[in-house]
Design a protein around this motif. Structure first.
Motif, PDB file in Angstrom:
ATOM      1  N   THR A   1       0.860  -1.188   0.000  1.00  0.00           N
ATOM      2  CA  THR A   1       0.000   0.000   0.000  1.00  0.00           C
ATOM      3  C   THR A   1       0.894   1.235   0.000  1.00  0.00           C
ATOM      4  O   THR A   1       1.955   1.253   0.620  1.00  0.00           O
ATOM      5  CB  THR A   1      -0.947   0.070   1.220  1.00  0.00           C
ATOM      6  N   TYR A   2       0.451   2.233  -0.742  1.00  0.00           N
ATOM      7  CA  TYR A   2       1.108   3.539  -0.769  1.00  0.00           C
ATOM      8  C   TYR A   2       0.263   4.463   0.084  1.00  0.00           C
ATOM      9  O   TYR A   2      -0.923   4.622  -0.178  1.00  0.00           O
ATOM     10  CB  TYR A   2       1.174   4.086  -2.190  1.00  0.00           C
ATOM     11  N   VAL A   3       0.886   5.050   1.099  1.00  0.00           N
ATOM     12  CA  VAL A   3       0.130   5.910   1.998  1.00  0.00           C
ATOM     13  C   VAL A   3       0.678   7.333   1.913  1.00  0.00           C
ATOM     14  O   VAL A   3       1.891   7.550   2.042  1.00  0.00           O
ATOM     15  CB  VAL A   3       0.190   5.379   3.447  1.00  0.00           C
ATOM     16  N   TYR A   4      -0.208   8.268   1.657  1.00  0.00           N
ATOM     17  CA  TYR A   4       0.152   9.678   1.514  1.00  0.00           C
ATOM     18  C   TYR A   4      -0.352  10.435   2.731  1.00  0.00           C
ATOM     19  O   TYR A   4      -1.524  10.767   2.797  1.00  0.00           O
ATOM     20  CB  TYR A   4      -0.453  10.252   0.224  1.00  0.00           C
ATOM     21  N   PRO A   5       0.534  10.664   3.707  1.00  0.00           N
ATOM     22  CA  PRO A   5       0.094  11.391   4.887  1.00  0.00           C
ATOM     23  C   PRO A   5       0.026  12.885   4.608  1.00  0.00           C
ATOM     24  O   PRO A   5       0.678  13.378   3.688  1.00  0.00           O
ATOM     25  CB  PRO A   5       1.175  11.095   5.931  1.00  0.00           C
ATOM     26  N   SER A   6      -0.764  13.597   5.387  1.00  0.00           N
ATOM     27  CA  SER A   6      -0.755  15.052   5.256  1.00  0.00           C
ATOM     28  C   SER A   6      -0.935  15.662   6.626  1.00  0.00           C
ATOM     29  O   SER A   6      -1.434  15.032   7.547  1.00  0.00           O
ATOM     30  CB  SER A   6      -1.850  15.511   4.298  1.00  0.00           C
ATOM     31  N   HIS A   7      -0.500  16.901   6.723  1.00  0.00           N
ATOM     32  CA  HIS A   7      -0.623  17.608   7.984  1.00  0.00           C
ATOM     33  C   HIS A   7      -2.042  18.077   8.174  1.00  0.00           C
ATOM     34  O   HIS A   7      -2.681  18.575   7.257  1.00  0.00           O
ATOM     35  CB  HIS A   7       0.313  18.815   8.005  1.00  0.00           C
ATOM     36  N   ASN A   8      -2.528  17.890   9.381  1.00  0.00           N
ATOM     37  CA  ASN A   8      -3.885  18.343   9.666  1.00  0.00           C
ATOM     38  C   ASN A   8      -3.918  19.820  10.042  1.00  0.00           C
ATOM     39  O   ASN A   8      -4.812  20.544   9.683  1.00  0.00           O
ATOM     40  CB  ASN A   8      -4.500  17.513  10.804  1.00  0.00           C
ATOM     41  N   GLY A   9      -2.929  20.260  10.756  1.00  0.00           N
ATOM     42  CA  GLY A   9      -2.919  21.642  11.230  1.00  0.00           C
ATOM     43  C   GLY A   9      -1.919  22.483  10.458  1.00  0.00           C
ATOM     44  O   GLY A   9      -1.218  21.978   9.583  1.00  0.00           O
ATOM     45  N   PRO A  10      -1.862  23.761  10.770  1.00  0.00           N
ATOM     46  CA  PRO A  10      -0.910  24.659  10.104  1.00  0.00           C
ATOM     47  C   PRO A  10       0.522  24.439  10.590  1.00  0.00           C
ATOM     48  O   PRO A  10       1.469  24.652   9.851  1.00  0.00           O
ATOM     49  CB  PRO A  10      -1.406  26.057  10.486  1.00  0.00           C
ATOM     50  N   THR A  11       0.704  23.977  11.814  1.00  0.00           N
ATOM     51  CA  THR A  11       2.058  23.791  12.328  1.00  0.00           C
ATOM     52  C   THR A  11       2.591  22.422  11.926  1.00  0.00           C
ATOM     53  O   THR A  11       1.934  21.416  12.112  1.00  0.00           O
ATOM     54  CB  THR A  11       2.083  23.884  13.872  1.00  0.00           C
ATOM     55  N   PRO A  12       3.778  22.390  11.336  1.00  0.00           N
ATOM     56  CA  PRO A  12       4.329  21.112  10.899  1.00  0.00           C
ATOM     57  C   PRO A  12       4.829  20.254  12.057  1.00  0.00           C
ATOM     58  O   PRO A  12       5.977  20.311  12.421  1.00  0.00           O
ATOM     59  CB  PRO A  12       5.464  21.516   9.950  1.00  0.00           C
ATOM     60  N   GLY A  13       3.952  19.491  12.636  1.00  0.00           N
ATOM     61  CA  GLY A  13       4.343  18.547  13.690  1.00  0.00           C
ATOM     62  C   GLY A  13       4.579  17.200  13.059  1.00  0.00           C
ATOM     63  O   GLY A  13       4.753  17.100  11.846  1.00  0.00           O
ATOM     64  N   PRO A  14       4.608  16.150  13.859  1.00  0.00           N
ATOM     65  CA  PRO A  14       4.782  14.814  13.296  1.00  0.00           C
ATOM     66  C   PRO A  14       3.572  14.390  12.469  1.00  0.00           C
ATOM     67  O   PRO A  14       2.455  14.845  12.720  1.00  0.00           O
ATOM     68  CB  PRO A  14       4.930  13.907  14.525  1.00  0.00           C
ATOM     69  N   LEU A  15       3.823  13.555  11.464  1.00  0.00           N
ATOM     70  CA  LEU A  15       2.745  12.991  10.668  1.00  0.00           C
ATOM     71  C   LEU A  15       2.368  11.654  11.298  1.00  0.00           C
ATOM     72  O   LEU A  15       3.239  10.830  11.558  1.00  0.00           O
ATOM     73  CB  LEU A  15       3.211  12.740   9.238  1.00  0.00           C
ATOM     74  N   THR A  16       1.087  11.471  11.546  1.00  0.00           N
ATOM     75  CA  THR A  16       0.662  10.210  12.135  1.00  0.00           C
ATOM     76  C   THR A  16      -0.353   9.538  11.235  1.00  0.00           C
ATOM     77  O   THR A  16      -1.278  10.183  10.752  1.00  0.00           O
ATOM     78  CB  THR A  16       0.054  10.437  13.535  1.00  0.00           C
ATOM     79  N   VAL A  17      -0.139   8.254  10.999  1.00  0.00           N
ATOM     80  CA  VAL A  17      -1.046   7.472  10.169  1.00  0.00           C
ATOM     81  C   VAL A  17      -1.487   6.257  10.983  1.00  0.00           C
ATOM     82  O   VAL A  17      -0.652   5.507  11.471  1.00  0.00           O
ATOM     83  CB  VAL A  17      -0.321   7.016   8.880  1.00  0.00           C
ATOM     84  N   THR A  18      -2.776   6.103  11.150  1.00  0.00           N
ATOM     85  CA  THR A  18      -3.320   4.978  11.914  1.00  0.00           C
ATOM     86  C   THR A  18      -4.100   4.091  10.967  1.00  0.00           C
ATOM     87  O   THR A  18      -5.143   4.481  10.458  1.00  0.00           O
ATOM     88  CB  THR A  18      -4.221   5.489  13.047  1.00  0.00           C
ATOM     89  N   ILE A  19      -3.554   2.912  10.692  1.00  0.00           N
ATOM     90  CA  ILE A  19      -4.160   2.017   9.704  1.00  0.00           C
ATOM     91  C   ILE A  19      -4.836   0.844  10.400  1.00  0.00           C
ATOM     92  O   ILE A  19      -4.172   0.073  11.104  1.00  0.00           O
ATOM     93  CB  ILE A  19      -3.094   1.487   8.714  1.00  0.00           C
ATOM     94  N   PRO A  20      -6.153   0.691  10.230  1.00  0.00           N
ATOM     95  CA  PRO A  20      -6.819  -0.472  10.802  1.00  0.00           C
ATOM     96  C   PRO A  20      -6.514  -1.722   9.976  1.00  0.00           C
ATOM     97  O   PRO A  20      -6.616  -1.683   8.740  1.00  0.00           O
ATOM     98  CB  PRO A  20      -8.310  -0.121  10.723  1.00  0.00           C
ATOM     99  N   ILE A  21      -6.102  -2.795  10.613  1.00  0.00           N
ATOM    100  CA  ILE A  21      -5.827  -4.034   9.888  1.00  0.00           C
ATOM    101  C   ILE A  21      -6.638  -5.181  10.498  1.00  0.00           C
ATOM    102  O   ILE A  21      -7.149  -5.069  11.609  1.00  0.00           O
ATOM    103  CB  ILE A  21      -4.323  -4.408   9.871  1.00  0.00           C
ATOM    104  N   HIS A  22      -6.753  -6.261   9.744  1.00  0.00           N
ATOM    105  CA  HIS A  22      -7.534  -7.419  10.168  1.00  0.00           C
ATOM    106  C   HIS A  22      -6.728  -8.673   9.920  1.00  0.00           C
ATOM    107  O   HIS A  22      -6.017  -8.770   8.926  1.00  0.00           O
ATOM    108  CB  HIS A  22      -8.831  -7.495   9.364  1.00  0.00           C
ATOM    109  N   GLY A  23      -6.864  -9.650  10.801  1.00  0.00           N
ATOM    110  CA  GLY A  23      -6.176 -10.926  10.616  1.00  0.00           C
ATOM    111  C   GLY A  23      -6.975 -11.829   9.697  1.00  0.00           C
ATOM    112  O   GLY A  23      -8.199 -11.804   9.703  1.00  0.00           O
TER     113      GLY A  23
END
Ligand code: NAG
Ligand code: NAG
Ligand code: NAG
Length: 213
Positions: A84-106
């Motif tokens: 999978t190709y994941v394109y994160p983006s900033h939510n706010g105006p301040t460039p903090g860390p990028l966080t990506v939370t991916i739900p997965i299933h077994g």
């Protein structure tokens, strides 16, 4: 200097709610127009549900592209690994860390013959790729590897991304999925995938070894 770092955590938010949380810090000296791409190689033992992602799309600040179609019902031994190709983006105006939370299933696992009721599934760290329009310190990283990948989740054009070498990958994450014997088979046959035990939460923290001044 330009010092991106990446960490991955597995979290179990209860029945059927398993998440892979990736945090990327680009570092304060990374130019603001830099775009990040995370490339995940998922093992056959798990899947990401495209319908669930579409449903969540308003809540998350990132987009995902799959390199294949995902069959939600197939058991692990009849599927293969996928990207999978994941394109994160900033939510706010301040460039903090990028966080990506991916739900997965077994996925359902075929019964083992060694009497074990769980099988470990290895979750790999994603590759971190960066892209920028102009010539920036990132492009002077030595040695750098370029990788062609879709520019954004619309997959209408291909960009040359710079692959970031993370200095160490000492830790690994394992999911422990039940294999199909006894009561688990019953559950799977009624259409339920059961992910019970998760081991190993925090795993890796890799820091780019190259420093640009
Ligand atoms: C992007 O589009 C090309 C051409 O349509 C296709 O071959 C490729 O599989 C797509 N890539 C992804 C990751 O969807
Ligand atoms: C998707 O990526 C996986 C892992 O690299 C690869 O094994 C598989 O062949 C790819 N599928 C397609 C349709 O390109
Ligand atoms: C993706 O990039 C293309 C061209 O590079 C642009 O036309 C399109 O609007 C972008 N799509 C998204 C969803 O950002």
């Amino acid at each position: 200097g330009v010092k991106p770092s990446l960490s991955v955590e597995l979290s179990n938010k209860g029945f059927h709610r398993l998440e892979v949380v990736t945090t990327v810090e680009l570092g304060s000296e990374t130019p603001g127009d830099v775009r990040a791409l995370l490339v995940y190689t998922w093992p056959r033992g798990v899947y990401v549900d495209p319908y669930q992602l579409a449903f969540l799309s308003d809540l998350r600040g990132w987009q995902m592209l799959f390199n294949t179609t995902i069959d939600l019902e197939e058991p692990a031994h009849r599927t293969s690994a996928f990207l999978t190709y994941v394109y994160p983006s900033h939510n706010g105006p301040t460039p903090g860390p990028l966080t990506v939370t991916i739900p997965i299933h077994g996925r359902y696992h075929k019964p083992a013959f060694d009497g074990k009721s769980f099988t470990p599934v290895h979750i790999e760290l994603p590759e971190l790729l960066l892209w920028t329009k102009k010539c920036t310190p990132i492009q002077r990283l030595e040695p750098h590897t370029l990788l062609d990948a879709p520019c954004n989740a619309s997959n209408t054009s291909i960009c040359s991304w710079i692959k970031i070498q993370l200095s160490h990958k000492v830790c690994t994450t394992f999911l422990h999925l039940p294999v199909g014997d006894g009561p688990t088979v019953t559950l799977v046959c009624t259409g339920t995938l059961l992910v019970t035990v998760i081991c190993c939460a925090v795993l890796c923290h890799s820091i780019l070894k190259h420093q640009i001044t």
